[in-house]
Design a protein around this motif. Structure first.
Motif, PDB file in Angstrom:
ATOM      1  N   THR A  31       0.836  -1.200   0.000  1.00 24.06           N
ATOM      2  CA  THR A  31       0.000   0.000   0.000  1.00 24.06           C
ATOM      3  C   THR A  31       0.868   1.247   0.000  1.00 24.06           C
ATOM      4  N   ALA A  32       1.923   1.233   0.825  1.00 27.49           N
ATOM      5  CA  ALA A  32       2.847   2.373   0.878  1.00 27.49           C
ATOM      6  C   ALA A  32       3.647   2.486  -0.417  1.00 27.49           C
ATOM      7  N   ALA A  33       4.108   1.345  -0.937  1.00 25.09           N
ATOM      8  CA  ALA A  33       4.917   1.347  -2.157  1.00 25.09           C
ATOM      9  C   ALA A  33       4.128   1.894  -3.338  1.00 25.09           C
ATOM     10  N   LEU A  34       2.852   1.533  -3.419  1.00 25.35           N
ATOM     11  CA  LEU A  34       2.016   2.004  -4.528  1.00 25.35           C
ATOM     12  C   LEU A  34       1.923   3.527  -4.569  1.00 25.35           C
ATOM     13  N   SER A  35       2.014   4.148  -3.409  1.00 22.46           N
ATOM     14  CA  SER A  35       1.939   5.616  -3.366  1.00 22.46           C
ATOM     15  C   SER A  35       3.199   6.258  -3.943  1.00 22.46           C
ATOM     16  N   CYS A  36       4.245   5.447  -4.180  1.00 19.89           N
ATOM     17  CA  CYS A  36       5.503   5.944  -4.755  1.00 19.89           C
ATOM     18  C   CYS A  36       5.711   5.492  -6.193  1.00 19.89           C
ATOM     19  N   ALA A  37       4.831   4.666  -6.704  1.00 19.13           N
ATOM     20  CA  ALA A  37       5.019   4.093  -8.035  1.00 19.13           C
ATOM     21  C   ALA A  37       4.659   5.110  -9.114  1.00 19.13           C
ATOM     22  N   THR A  38       5.674   5.679  -9.763  1.00 21.87           N
ATOM     23  CA  THR A  38       5.434   6.630 -10.842  1.00 21.87           C
ATOM     24  C   THR A  38       5.425   5.930 -12.204  1.00 21.87           C
ATOM     25  N   ASN A  39       6.026   4.747 -12.269  1.00 19.75           N
ATOM     26  CA  ASN A  39       5.997   3.945 -13.490  1.00 19.75           C
ATOM     27  C   ASN A  39       4.672   3.185 -13.552  1.00 19.75           C
ATOM     28  N   GLU A  40       3.911   3.385 -14.619  1.00 17.09           N
ATOM     29  CA  GLU A  40       2.571   2.796 -14.705  1.00 17.09           C
ATOM     30  C   GLU A  40       2.607   1.269 -14.701  1.00 17.09           C
ATOM     31  N   ASP A  41       3.596   0.701 -15.386  1.00 20.09           N
ATOM     32  CA  ASP A  41       3.716  -0.766 -15.412  1.00 20.09           C
ATOM     33  C   ASP A  41       4.004  -1.308 -14.013  1.00 20.09           C
ATOM     34  N   LEU A  42       4.866  -0.617 -13.279  1.00 18.71           N
ATOM     35  CA  LEU A  42       5.198  -1.046 -11.922  1.00 18.71           C
ATOM     36  C   LEU A  42       3.991  -0.908 -11.003  1.00 18.71           C
ATOM     37  N   ALA A  43       3.263   0.181 -11.143  1.00 18.00           N
ATOM     38  CA  ALA A  43       2.066   0.389 -10.325  1.00 18.00           C
ATOM     39  C   ALA A  43       1.057  -0.733 -10.555  1.00 18.00           C
ATOM     40  N   LYS A  44       0.877  -1.104 -11.814  1.00 15.04           N
ATOM     41  CA  LYS A  44      -0.049  -2.197 -12.142  1.00 15.04           C
ATOM     42  C   LYS A  44       0.440  -3.506 -11.535  1.00 15.04           C
ATOM     43  N   LYS A  96       9.517   9.434   0.632  1.00 15.99           N
ATOM     44  CA  LYS A  96       8.544  10.313  -0.040  1.00 15.99           C
ATOM     45  C   LYS A  96       8.756  11.773   0.336  1.00 15.99           C
ATOM     46  N   THR A  97       9.283  12.012   1.528  1.00 17.97           N
ATOM     47  CA  THR A  97       9.484  13.398   1.980  1.00 17.97           C
ATOM     48  C   THR A  97      10.722  14.028   1.358  1.00 17.97           C
ATOM     49  N   GLY A  98      11.516  13.240   0.631  1.00 17.80           N
ATOM     50  CA  GLY A  98      12.762  13.745   0.070  1.00 17.80           C
ATOM     51  C   GLY A  98      12.585  14.601  -1.169  1.00 17.80           C
ATOM     52  N   GLY A  99      11.396  14.607  -1.742  1.00 11.73           N
ATOM     53  CA  GLY A  99      11.136  15.466  -2.891  1.00 11.73           C
ATOM     54  C   GLY A  99      11.629  14.936  -4.223  1.00 11.73           C
ATOM     55  N   ASP A 100      12.066  13.669  -4.252  1.00  8.93           N
ATOM     56  CA  ASP A 100      12.552  13.056  -5.492  1.00  8.93           C
ATOM     57  C   ASP A 100      11.728  11.801  -5.764  1.00  8.93           C
ATOM     58  N   PRO A 101      10.686  11.913  -6.587  1.00  3.57           N
ATOM     59  CA  PRO A 101       9.795  10.768  -6.830  1.00  3.57           C
ATOM     60  C   PRO A 101      10.514   9.540  -7.364  1.00  3.57           C
ATOM     61  N   ALA A 102      11.498   9.720  -8.235  1.00  3.54           N
ATOM     62  CA  ALA A 102      12.226   8.577  -8.793  1.00  3.54           C
ATOM     63  C   ALA A 102      13.007   7.849  -7.701  1.00  3.54           C
ATOM     64  N   ALA A 103      13.633   8.618  -6.805  1.00  7.10           N
ATOM     65  CA  ALA A 103      14.385   8.017  -5.705  1.00  7.10           C
ATOM     66  C   ALA A 103      13.447   7.296  -4.733  1.00  7.10           C
ATOM     67  N   ALA A 104      12.277   7.895  -4.486  1.00  9.79           N
ATOM     68  CA  ALA A 104      11.310   7.278  -3.576  1.00  9.79           C
ATOM     69  C   ALA A 104      10.791   5.968  -4.160  1.00  9.79           C
ATOM     70  N   GLN A 105      10.621   5.932  -5.485  1.00 19.92           N
ATOM     71  CA  GLN A 105      10.165   4.707  -6.141  1.00 19.92           C
ATOM     72  C   GLN A 105      11.206   3.592  -5.987  1.00 19.92           C
ATOM     73  N   ILE A 106      12.472   3.931  -6.080  1.00 28.11           N
ATOM     74  CA  ILE A 106      13.537   2.941  -5.891  1.00 28.11           C
ATOM     75  C   ILE A 106      13.534   2.426  -4.463  1.00 28.11           C
ATOM     76  N   VAL A 107      13.405   3.321  -3.495  1.00 22.87           N
ATOM     77  CA  VAL A 107      13.348   2.907  -2.088  1.00 22.87           C
ATOM     78  C   VAL A 107      12.168   1.965  -1.872  1.00 22.87           C
ATOM     79  N   ALA A 108      11.028   2.312  -2.459  1.00 21.58           N
ATOM     80  CA  ALA A 108       9.844   1.465  -2.319  1.00 21.58           C
ATOM     81  C   ALA A 108      10.108   0.076  -2.893  1.00 21.58           C
ATOM     82  N   ALA A 109      10.772   0.020  -4.061  1.00 23.32           N
ATOM     83  CA  ALA A 109      11.089  -1.274  -4.680  1.00 23.32           C
ATOM     84  C   ALA A 109      12.036  -2.078  -3.789  1.00 23.32           C
TER      85      ALA A 109
END
Length: 203
Positions: A31-44, A96-109
């Motif tokens: 649930t938390a990771a999905l909030s960071c998924a900017t890649n549509e394929d990854l979100a799916k 997520k608080t770091g302001g870098d969506p791509a970096a947050a997505q990597i952390v989530a992964a």
């Protein structure tokens, strides 16, 4: 110390409590990771994993019912597993608080990989127990293992691929997205290794 072929029932039950707690934590992590998924394929992909993890929780609740175990019983190991899960969610929220969506997505992964590593091992051990035991308990565990095991392989190896390729992209090099594991529908450690080795040919 020698152990019997019947196994250590208390430890087997402890494994099941840990497995249930892992699935519960996994729902929170996805649930938390999905909030960071900017890649549509990854979100799916992660939405599917979240749905499957919810199903895995129900599979374990059925196991508990059939074995006469209380799914709400607190054993010491559950607190540790719960702590791990909440720590992963906290790490995702911090990213997520770091302001870098791509970096947050990597952390989530990466957090999903950590959660799924424990989850994958739980189910491998449940499968081992099912093979070693006999009788009604073995049948209950084998049925659960057969229902879940393929999903667990998929969750772990595919997210490892996503994590690697997202990192490669962030480092400024050509990445394979969706990752080779996804394209080749990897379902095993051997398959994941082969997919990674062949990634250059997919660029």
């Amino acid at each position: 110390m020698a152990t019997s072929k019947k196994g250590d029932k208390a430890k087997i039950h402890d494994l099941l409590f840990q497995a249930l707690e892992t699935e519960m934590g996994g729902i929170e992590v996805y649930t938390a990771a999905l909030s960071c998924a900017t890649n549509e394929d990854l979100a799916k992909e992660w939405q599917g994993y979240l749905d499957e993890t919810t199903t895995h929780k129900q599979v374990l609740l059925t196991v508990f019912e059939e074995l006469g175990l209380d799914p709400n019983e607190e054993v010491p190991s559950r607190e540790v597993v719960r702590h791990h899960g909440k720590s992963l969610v906290a790490a995702i929220e911090l990213a997520k608080t770091g302001g870098d969506p791509a970096a947050a997505q990597i952390v989530a992964a990466e957090c999903v990989v950590l959660a799924e590593t424990k989850d994958h091992q739980n189910w491998e051990l449940i499968g081992l127990v099912a093979d070693k035991l006999s009788g009604a308990e073995a049948k209950v565990l084998k049925k659960a293992y057969d229902a879940v095991e393929k999903d667990e392989d998929h969750h772990l190896y595919h997210t490892m691929g996503w994590s690697r390729e997202l990192w490669i992209e962030a480092l400024g090099f050509p990445a394979v997205l969706p990752p080779p594991e996804e394209v080749k529908k990897v379902e095993s450690a051997i398959g994941a290794s082969r997919a990674e080795q062949n990634r250059e040919k997919m660029l």
